[in-house]
Scaffold this active site. Sequence first.
Site, PDB file in Angstrom:
ATOM      1  CG  PHE A 150      39.381  46.992  37.867  1.00  0.00           C
ATOM      2  CD1 PHE A 150      39.275  48.374  37.872  1.00  0.00           C
ATOM      3  CD2 PHE A 150      40.074  46.403  36.822  1.00  0.00           C
ATOM      4  CE1 PHE A 150      39.827  49.142  36.859  1.00  0.00           C
ATOM      5  CE2 PHE A 150      40.629  47.156  35.804  1.00  0.00           C
ATOM      6  CZ  PHE A 150      40.506  48.543  35.821  1.00  0.00           C
ATOM      7  CE  LYS A 174      37.710  36.051  40.233  1.00  0.00           C
ATOM      8  NZ  LYS A 174      38.677  37.201  40.501  1.00  0.00           N
ATOM      9  CD  GLU A 177      42.251  39.841  41.256  1.00  0.00           C
ATOM     10  OE1 GLU A 177      43.192  39.940  40.453  1.00  0.00           O
ATOM     11  OE2 GLU A 177      41.106  39.474  40.927  1.00  0.00           O
ATOM     12  CB  SER A 227      40.731  42.457  28.868  1.00  0.00           C
ATOM     13  OG  SER A 227      41.210  41.164  29.216  1.00  0.00           O
ATOM     14  CB  CYS A 282      33.825  48.098  28.404  1.00  0.00           C
ATOM     15  SG  CYS A 282      32.086  47.845  28.819  1.00  0.00           S
ATOM     16  CD  GLU A 383      39.140  48.006  26.664  1.00  0.00           C
ATOM     17  OE1 GLU A 383      37.984  48.342  26.970  1.00  0.00           O
ATOM     18  OE2 GLU A 383      39.566  46.845  26.798  1.00  0.00           O
TER      19      GLU A 383
END
Length: 500
Positions: A150, A174, A177, A227, A282, A383
């Site tokens: 995201f 993909k 969402e 992640s 990240c 994280e």
Amino acid sequence: MTKIVNHWIGGRTAEGASGTYGPVTDPATGEVTTKVAFASVEEVDAAVAAAKEAYLSWGQSSLATRTTILFRFRALLDAHRDEIAELITAEHGKVHSDALGEVARGLEIVDLACGISVQLKGELSTQVASRVDVSSIRQPLGVVAGITPFNFPAMVPMWMFPLAIACGNTFVLKPSEKDPSASVRLAELLSEAGLPDGVFNVVHGDKLAVDRLLTHPDVKAVSFVGSTPIARYIHTTASANGKRVQALGGAKNHMLVLPDADLDAAADAAVSAAYGSAGERCMAISAVVAVGAIGDTLVEKIRERAEKIKIGPGNDPTSEMGPLITKVHRDKVASYVAGAADEGAEVVLDGTGYTVDGHENGHWIGISLLDKVPVTAKAYQDEIFGPVLCVLRTETYEEALDLINSSPFGNGTAIFTRDGGAARRFQLEVEAGMVGVNVPIPVPVGYHSFGGWKDSLFGDHHIYGNDGTHFYTRGKVVTTRWPDPADAPTGVDLGFPRNH
């Protein structure tokens, strides 16, 4: 009327047929503004089938054809960058300048893909034996998939699909969402640029859609950014199903500040690297390691700068930091700050109670700064993916290096110093895939590859750059021997003198 985001399959919009939809929220208001269709197994299969059919011709197309389309796509992307940035801000919440920066970094990889003919040049060795030549070529894989997060809904997909399709593959994306609109707009621009139907497809959804891509027999490779637990799952599952995998995981990036560093420059860097994009990246610096007696001064300089950051809606041009993506994520980030003091940290700034007038239901959190954080604290170990900066103290460079190298993550790191010898030692001794020297966020330019070490990367290939080209192609070596034309059979005259 609520907006609906549908799939993009075979060069056109495909309305969701599963009957399942997910909510898309404006993070600044907390309001659900959009519904996104979640794909069934059959819809994922339809996207893969469209990509497989398109590969029959796209995989055989000329480099000139591919790059011509990519050049047109680049021009359209450049012309529509503000529009795409607005879609990102509306669904992710980041400020417009950050969203524009994201599009610009994606454009770098499109630039690289436009010049793919150089990357795909083969090798030739002549006369390895009498009349024997050996050549090496690279060919596309077929249908490849990308599963993206995201936090960069335009940039991370563009780390993948431009190179993949430039190499002759077809692609199924993909996206997250949580902010799906940018990916569909990119699909529309690709179609407008002349990309044949089925070469690029978008399916939305949750774990069901992901698992089908990981197990589908016609998907040859999977790229992922997200992640560490999910990256490990992606790598394990896709590899078990015979697929090539590059899965980029999480991070806990350290910035080492030596006693000789320019502390004003280091503080500026720490603030921008820790709190930019609300820390949802990240490559954010989430841990500053201060060596020696400079710690108190450095923390004070960071505090002074952090308190001045203006937090507000991403579409407000005066905002410097926006909200977090969801309320659930906001509450999780806040929990690390709430528990920090009990774990031995000193809470210098606590942003957990922050709210914006007129947008009280938004997913707001302010700037948090934690000092003297023990390595055992959850705020250091995990994280966090939010605007929380931990400062750790060490007495020596060696102690700091051991602390950094003991982390299970190895994505990026940075050192701030005026000493070239110290910087050189650090870049050789630190266990991380990307290193900055007086650069807080060492994200490589497009023609170098991006990727970490240890639990920050699963698979052999980094993303984009030369590694990206190699990931989306496979090598073939051809050994050739031709008889001398002078040895042609009797009756065949090629105009060469006879050898006998």
